[in-house]
Design an enzyme around this catalytic site. Structure first.
Site, PDB file in Angstrom:
ATOM      1  N   GLU A  80       0.876  -1.317   0.098  1.00 52.62           N
ATOM      2  CA  GLU A  80      -0.163   0.015   0.046  1.00 52.62           C
ATOM      3  C   GLU A  80       0.889   1.200  -0.005  1.00 52.62           C
ATOM      4  O   GLU A  80       1.769   1.317   0.664  1.00 52.62           O
ATOM      5  CB  GLU A  80      -1.091   0.122   1.200  1.00 52.62           C
ATOM      6  CG  GLU A  80      -1.932  -1.173   1.386  1.00 52.62           C
ATOM      7  CD  GLU A  80      -3.012  -0.990   0.151  1.00 52.62           C
ATOM      8  OE1 GLU A  80      -3.032   0.140  -0.296  1.00 52.62           O
ATOM      9  OE2 GLU A  80      -3.749  -1.950   0.047  1.00 52.62           O
ATOM     10  N   ARG A  90     -18.051  -0.242   4.935  1.00 49.91           N
ATOM     11  CA  ARG A  90     -19.036  -1.037   4.468  1.00 49.91           C
ATOM     12  C   ARG A  90     -19.855  -2.120   5.125  1.00 49.91           C
ATOM     13  O   ARG A  90     -21.031  -2.584   4.958  1.00 49.91           O
ATOM     14  CB  ARG A  90     -18.425  -1.630   3.125  1.00 49.91           C
ATOM     15  CG  ARG A  90     -19.225  -2.046   2.126  1.00 49.91           C
ATOM     16  CD  ARG A  90     -18.549  -2.548   0.802  1.00 49.91           C
ATOM     17  NE  ARG A  90     -17.709  -3.693   1.016  1.00 49.91           N
ATOM     18  CZ  ARG A  90     -17.842  -4.913   1.258  1.00 49.91           C
ATOM     19  NH1 ARG A  90     -19.240  -5.031   1.353  1.00 49.91           N
ATOM     20  NH2 ARG A  90     -17.091  -5.734   1.548  1.00 49.91           N
ATOM     21  N   CYS A 143      -8.023  -2.141   7.906  1.00 50.42           N
ATOM     22  CA  CYS A 143      -6.746  -2.093   7.531  1.00 50.42           C
ATOM     23  C   CYS A 143      -6.092  -0.727   7.200  1.00 50.42           C
ATOM     24  O   CYS A 143      -4.924  -0.369   7.814  1.00 50.42           O
ATOM     25  CB  CYS A 143      -6.696  -3.109   6.139  1.00 50.42           C
ATOM     26  SG  CYS A 143      -6.607  -4.661   6.540  1.00 50.42           S
TER      27      CYS A 143
HETATM   28  N1  PCA Z   1      -8.622  -7.053   5.945  1.00 49.45           N
HETATM   29  C1  PCA Z   1      -9.633  -5.995   6.216  1.00 49.45           C
HETATM   30  C2  PCA Z   1      -9.535  -5.648   7.678  1.00 49.45           C
HETATM   31  C3  PCA Z   1      -8.921  -6.816   8.226  1.00 49.45           C
HETATM   32  C4  PCA Z   1      -8.349  -7.541   6.910  1.00 49.45           C
HETATM   33  O1  PCA Z   1      -7.423  -8.420   7.126  1.00 49.45           O
HETATM   34  C5  PCA Z   1      -9.419  -4.606   5.700  1.00 49.45           C
HETATM   35  O2  PCA Z   1      -8.752  -4.559   4.416  1.00 49.45           O
HETATM   36  O3  PCA Z   1      -9.770  -3.432   6.024  1.00 49.45           O
END
Ligand code: PCA
Length: 214
Positions: A80, A90, A143
């Site tokens: 990211e 959501r 996340c």
């Molecule tokens: N993915 C989610 C939250 C926890 C995870 O493993 C996300 O992409 O926000």
């Protein structure tokens, strides 16, 4: 020894497993040489996850923090690039909370770039034979919340620490009947090892095109 904190998430959204914690556990069981590695499983809960992360950073005093989560539907490992200061859920989190358009940190900057050489990390994963890409958004769920909180911690209180966020595809066992892309957890763990090694030794990121047209 470089001190590293590696985090994964508990399952959420009705899933029985989260490949992020599975892959982090594999790395923790056989850490790359030269790393003093601590691993922590974060709750998929707004607020709580950040408290757990802050406590883990206090306890481990790491040089590098890599947070990992599941991005179901993505076909490759994604590193990211940017964390945004918004919670817009959501679906409810694991405590039933569903914030809409709330800041992660009130009064914080709109966004942070990952304090990590994201392009070099992507290149390293590809060199290991595993599909990877830069992602321009970590979404607006837990996340991104954790990623923004980590970047804010670095910006405001831990200037020498570095850190970032990696999203993993589903594990194959999650999608046997769903026709969605997946990546074996052992490969995801290999990718995390490559990212850790690269993040440790790379100070200046690669100048290669990894942008998105839309
Ligand atoms: N993915 C989610 C939250 C926890 C995870 O493993 C996300 O992409 O926000």
């Amino acid at each position: 020894m470089t001190r590293v904190l590696l985090t994964g998430f508990e399952p959420f959204g009705g899933e029985e497993t989260n490949p992020s914690w599975a892959a982090v556990s594999l790395v923790a069981a056989a850490p790359p040489p030269g790393l003093d590695l601590t691993s922590v499983r974060l709750s998929c809960v707004f607020g709580t996850a950040l408290e757990e992360l802050a406590a883990a950073v206090e306890a481990a005093d790491p040089d590098l923090v890599l947070c990992v989560g599941q991005a179901g539907g993505r076909p490759q490992i994604t590193v990211e690039r940017v964390a945004v200061n918004v919670d817009d859920a959501r679906i409810p989190d694991n405590a039933g909370r569903q914030p809409i358009d709330e800041p992660v940190v009130a009064g914080g900057p709109a966004a942070y770039f990952a304090p990590l050489p994201v392009k070099a990390c992507v290149a390293a994963v590809r060199a290991a034979g595993i599909p990877a890409a830069v992602s321009q958004t970590a979404g607006t769920f837990v996340c991104n919340h954790v990623f923004y909180g980590l970047a804010h911690l670095i910006a405001t209180r831990r200037p020498t620490m570095r850190g970032g966020f990696v999203h993993l595809p589903y594990a194959p066992e999650q999608v046997v009947d769903r026709g969605e892309p997946s990546l074996p957890v052992a490969m995801a763990a290999e990718a995390l090892r490559a990212i850790l090694a690269t993040a440790m030794r790379t100070r200046t990121d690669l100048r290669i095109a990894e942008g998105a047209t839309h």
